[in-house]
Design a protein around this motif. Structure first.
Motif, mmCIF file in Angstrom:
data_model
loop_
_atom_site.group_PDB
_atom_site.id
_atom_site.type_symbol
_atom_site.label_atom_id
_atom_site.label_comp_id
_atom_site.label_asym_id
_atom_site.label_seq_id
_atom_site.Cartn_x
_atom_site.Cartn_y
_atom_site.Cartn_z
ATOM 1 N N ASN A 1 0.814 -1.222 0.000
ATOM 2 C CA ASN A 1 0.000 0.000 0.000
ATOM 3 C C ASN A 1 0.845 1.270 0.000
ATOM 4 O O ASN A 1 0.354 2.343 0.336
ATOM 5 C CB ASN A 1 -0.929 0.011 1.215
ATOM 6 N N THR A 2 2.120 1.186 -0.367
ATOM 7 C CA THR A 2 3.028 2.327 -0.272
ATOM 8 C C THR A 2 3.441 2.843 -1.647
ATOM 9 O O THR A 2 3.554 2.080 -2.610
ATOM 10 C CB THR A 2 4.299 1.956 0.511
ATOM 11 N N ALA A 3 3.672 4.151 -1.719
ATOM 12 C CA ALA A 3 4.213 4.777 -2.929
ATOM 13 C C ALA A 3 5.047 5.979 -2.514
ATOM 14 O O ALA A 3 4.714 6.674 -1.548
ATOM 15 C CB ALA A 3 3.096 5.208 -3.874
ATOM 16 N N VAL A 4 6.133 6.207 -3.243
ATOM 17 C CA VAL A 4 7.058 7.307 -2.940
ATOM 18 C C VAL A 4 7.320 8.078 -4.228
ATOM 19 O O VAL A 4 7.606 7.486 -5.268
ATOM 20 C CB VAL A 4 8.384 6.776 -2.360
ATOM 21 N N VAL A 5 7.221 9.410 -4.142
ATOM 22 C CA VAL A 5 7.356 10.256 -5.327
ATOM 23 C C VAL A 5 8.394 11.341 -5.083
ATOM 24 O O VAL A 5 8.315 12.074 -4.090
ATOM 25 C CB VAL A 5 6.007 10.924 -5.688
ATOM 26 N N ALA A 6 9.366 11.459 -5.991
ATOM 27 C CA ALA A 6 10.329 12.564 -5.952
ATOM 28 C C ALA A 6 9.753 13.729 -6.734
ATOM 29 O O ALA A 6 9.472 13.615 -7.935
ATOM 30 C CB ALA A 6 11.662 12.120 -6.564
ATOM 31 N N LEU A 7 9.551 14.843 -6.042
ATOM 32 C CA LEU A 7 8.966 16.026 -6.677
ATOM 33 C C LEU A 7 10.067 17.003 -7.068
ATOM 34 O O LEU A 7 11.000 17.253 -6.289
ATOM 35 C CB LEU A 7 7.979 16.696 -5.726
ATOM 36 N N GLU A 8 9.970 17.550 -8.269
ATOM 37 C CA GLU A 8 10.988 18.480 -8.772
ATOM 38 C C GLU A 8 10.722 19.873 -8.191
ATOM 39 O O GLU A 8 10.138 20.740 -8.827
ATOM 40 C CB GLU A 8 10.958 18.487 -10.300
ATOM 41 N N GLY A 9 11.136 20.043 -6.956
ATOM 42 C CA GLY A 9 10.939 21.298 -6.241
ATOM 43 C C GLY A 9 11.522 21.165 -4.857
ATOM 44 O O GLY A 9 12.313 20.255 -4.588
ATOM 45 N N ASP A 10 11.139 22.062 -3.949
ATOM 46 C CA ASP A 10 11.624 21.982 -2.583
ATOM 47 C C ASP A 10 10.512 21.480 -1.658
ATOM 48 O O ASP A 10 9.407 21.159 -2.117
ATOM 49 C CB ASP A 10 12.175 23.331 -2.109
ATOM 50 N N PHE A 11 10.810 21.402 -0.355
ATOM 51 C CA PHE A 11 9.814 20.872 0.570
ATOM 52 C C PHE A 11 8.543 21.710 0.583
ATOM 53 O O PHE A 11 7.429 21.176 0.666
ATOM 54 C CB PHE A 11 10.374 20.793 1.998
ATOM 55 N N ASP A 12 8.691 23.022 0.521
ATOM 56 C CA ASP A 12 7.500 23.870 0.536
ATOM 57 C C ASP A 12 6.598 23.577 -0.649
ATOM 58 O O ASP A 12 5.367 23.641 -0.537
ATOM 59 C CB ASP A 12 7.903 25.345 0.577
ATOM 60 N N ASP A 13 7.191 23.228 -1.810
ATOM 61 C CA ASP A 13 6.374 22.829 -2.959
ATOM 62 C C ASP A 13 5.609 21.544 -2.655
ATOM 63 O O ASP A 13 4.439 21.407 -3.014
ATOM 64 C CB ASP A 13 7.259 22.627 -4.197
ATOM 65 N N CYS A 14 6.285 20.584 -1.997
ATOM 66 C CA CYS A 14 5.615 19.338 -1.609
ATOM 67 C C CYS A 14 4.471 19.629 -0.647
ATOM 68 O O CYS A 14 3.338 19.153 -0.823
ATOM 69 C CB CYS A 14 6.610 18.386 -0.935
ATOM 70 N N GLN A 15 4.763 20.424 0.371
ATOM 71 C CA GLN A 15 3.777 20.714 1.404
ATOM 72 C C GLN A 15 2.592 21.496 0.843
ATOM 73 O O GLN A 15 1.424 21.178 1.118
ATOM 74 C CB GLN A 15 4.442 21.507 2.533
ATOM 75 N N ASN A 16 2.869 22.494 0.026
ATOM 76 C CA ASN A 16 1.786 23.297 -0.544
ATOM 77 C C ASN A 16 0.941 22.478 -1.511
ATOM 78 O O ASN A 16 -0.289 22.632 -1.567
ATOM 79 C CB ASN A 16 2.360 24.530 -1.246
ATOM 80 N N GLY A 17 1.603 21.588 -2.260
ATOM 81 C CA GLY A 17 0.870 20.741 -3.189
ATOM 82 C C GLY A 17 -0.081 19.802 -2.480
ATOM 83 O O GLY A 17 -1.233 19.614 -2.905
ATOM 84 N N VAL A 18 0.390 19.210 -1.396
ATOM 85 C CA VAL A 18 -0.453 18.302 -0.617
ATOM 86 C C VAL A 18 -1.603 19.080 0.017
ATOM 87 O O VAL A 18 -2.765 18.633 0.017
ATOM 88 C CB VAL A 18 0.384 17.562 0.439
ATOM 89 N N LYS A 19 -1.328 20.255 0.570
ATOM 90 C CA LYS A 19 -2.390 21.067 1.162
ATOM 91 C C LYS A 19 -3.440 21.444 0.124
ATOM 92 O O LYS A 19 -4.642 21.471 0.409
ATOM 93 C CB LYS A 19 -1.794 22.334 1.791
ATOM 94 N N ASP A 20 -2.990 21.748 -1.100
ATOM 95 C CA ASP A 20 -3.932 22.090 -2.161
ATOM 96 C C ASP A 20 -4.866 20.925 -2.465
ATOM 97 O O ASP A 20 -6.061 21.125 -2.724
ATOM 98 C CB ASP A 20 -3.177 22.489 -3.435
ATOM 99 N N VAL A 21 -4.349 19.711 -2.436
ATOM 100 C CA VAL A 21 -5.179 18.538 -2.675
ATOM 101 C C VAL A 21 -6.227 18.402 -1.584
ATOM 102 O O VAL A 21 -7.407 18.103 -1.848
ATOM 103 C CB VAL A 21 -4.315 17.261 -2.765
ATOM 104 N N PHE A 22 -5.834 18.631 -0.329
ATOM 105 C CA PHE A 22 -6.793 18.535 0.773
ATOM 106 C C PHE A 22 -7.906 19.575 0.647
ATOM 107 O O PHE A 22 -9.034 19.341 1.092
ATOM 108 C CB PHE A 22 -6.090 18.707 2.121
#
Length: 488
Positions: A181-202
């Protein structure tokens, strides 16, 4: 106990609903409608109890719609066998009046293990339908969440990390994780891009409606991640008291290296619950947005994100600060909404004078440069034979700077957030004055040889482990990759 939004834009929910939702769907974070308190007598009564017993006393005050039996079973399965140290989080005396709290004896060698062995087990008991857990990580949260949720019934987990901005050890720990049930994705950006992207989905209910599953988070924006961390501040204080290192009801200073403000916020809640705490010292690396904020009252994220030897702190948007400000404004959702609208629009906001005065009574901000971090690792090992990881070294250095600014007379608890082997190249650079970048496994062996510390179990066979996850996506590709993963 009900939970309310920091922005006043959502109805109150139960603890299980807050954990399932992760964050307020319309923006904002869930906070308890009141912070329960322990009397001095109640705190003293916990002295000598096991970690699991103290955890039950603390968590039952917050997670009130879970039965005592459910909480007890969850706590027991989380901490009975998954930590190498019997105390779960042992304290180590560095010098007179200065103690480290070793928070890294769990499965992945980082402090995130403490909450993330607990939260997935609790969530699995609360969910009504399959839940997709989205995680943004600057390094340590990802592996701890993967290890906690791996093969947990009724869940799937997708972790996003900033490509080329975590240590090689952190990356391998994540990309070699098993589990159906696991998946890992490398995002072409910094941590804030990861965090903001996840928040946008929520916040995107239309996107979420494409799937039959419910979405949640394992980041510290989720109250279920934050609440278990309150426990270890109380247990550590009681450990020192039992050892005779503290007088009865003596106040301590707590020092926390932090980027996203979750770990220090849990110490803040422990203080509000009645733990005798004088000051919280917020320790930043060269990405000093928090240190600057606590000195000036202006939060300004308009700066370049620097890559440092303490990558878990390479963050410019500290999500959990919102909860702290909500409490320190006297629970004023209008001010919180206004400030965070300014942050979204202009990248900055300034708190009012009264709030700044209240902040000053609780928290002191400091930062450490890269050179200071490496010098601290070298000096502490030379003086005490103790190898600090870079994040903990930031905490120690900031504590020293704090002592130069104020007249210290308090015992200090400093959070040791990661096992030094997890950042072996940086630690060995400090100890040998040689560059080890790209030679992670040589540095791992050399650190073991030099210090005599055994390599943490999560790192021992990492070199030979199979890479199981190789997803990548651009900054704006989070929704597309989620669709791809969930529809496979």
């Amino acid at each position: 106990m009900k939970y309310e939004s920091t922005r006043g834009n959502f109805e109150k929910v139960t603890s299980s609903e807050a954990i399932q939702l992760g964050m307020v769907p319309k923006g904002g974070l869930f906070v308890p409608e009141r912070v329960p308190e322990f009397s001095e007598k109640e705190i003293r009564e916990m002295e000598g109890e096991k970690y699991r017993e103290i955890a039950h006393r603390v968590l039952r005050k917050f997670l009130t719609n879970f039965s005592g039996e459910t909480l007890g079973k969850t706590i027991d399965s989380s901490y009975r066998e998954n930590f190498e140290a019997e105390e779960v989080v042992p304290t180590v005396k560095l010098e007179e009046g200065v103690h480290l709290i070793e928070l890294w004896h769990g499965p992945t060698a980082a402090f995130k293990d403490v909450p993330l062995q607990f939260m997935p087990r609790l969530l699995s008991r609360a969910i009504e339908r399959e839940t997709v857990v989205l995680v943004a990580t600057s390094g340590d949260t990802g592996k701890a969440a993967l290890e906690g949720f791996k093969d947990v019934k009724g869940t799937r987990i997708i972790v996003f990390y900033p490509k080329e901005s975590v240590s090689r050890m952190q990356e391998l720990q994540m990309t070699t994780t098993g589990g159906s049930n696991t998946a890992v994705v490398a995002l072409e950006g910094d941590f804030d891009d990861c965090q903001n992207g996840v928040k946008d989905v929520f916040a995107d209910w239309e996107f979420q409606s494409e799937f039959p599953q419910r979405f949640s988070s394992a980041n510290s924006i989720n109250w279920g991640r934050l609440a278990p961390q309150i426990v270890y501040w109380i247990t550590s204080y009681l450990q020192l008291s039992a050892k005779g290192e503290l007088e009865v009801e003596e106040e301590v200073d707590i020092v926390v290296p932090t980027g996203n403000f979750g770990d220090i916020l849990s110490a803040y809640y422990a203080r509000r619950m009645g733990l005798p705490v004088n000051k919280l010292v917020c320790a930043s690396n060269e990405n000093r947005v928090l240190a600057d904020f606590f000195r000036t009252g202006t939060y300004d994220a308009n700066r370049e994100l620097k890559r440092t030897s303490s990558p878990a702190m390479d963050i410019l948007i500290s999500s959990n600060l919102e909860r702290f400000l909500y409490h320190e404004t006297g629970r004023d959702p209008e001010r919180i909404s206004s400030w965070y609208e300014s942050l979204d629009k202009d990248g900055r906001f300034t708190v009012d004078g009264k709030t700044k005065e209240r902040m000053d009574r609780v928290i002191h901000g400091e930062y450490a440069t890269e050179d200071e971090t490496l010098e601290t690792i070298s000096r502490i090992y030379e003086d005490h034979g103790y190898p600090l990881d870079p994040h903990t070294a930031v905490g120690v250095k900031c504590f020293e700077k704090y002592g130069e600014r104020v007249e210290r007379g308090k015992t200090a608890l400093i959070a040791s957030t990661a096992n030094p082997h997890k950042f072996a190249p940086a630690v060995m650079k400090a100890l040998s004055d040689r560059e080890w970048e790209g030679r992670e496994f040589e540095a791992l062996d050399e650190l073991k040889e030099k210090t005599g510390w055994p390599i943490h179990r999560s790192l021992r066979n990492l070199k030979e482990a199979e890479i199981r996850h190789d997803y990548t996506c651009p900054r704006d590709g989070i929704r597309d990759i989620i669709r791809k993963i969930l529809r496979n």
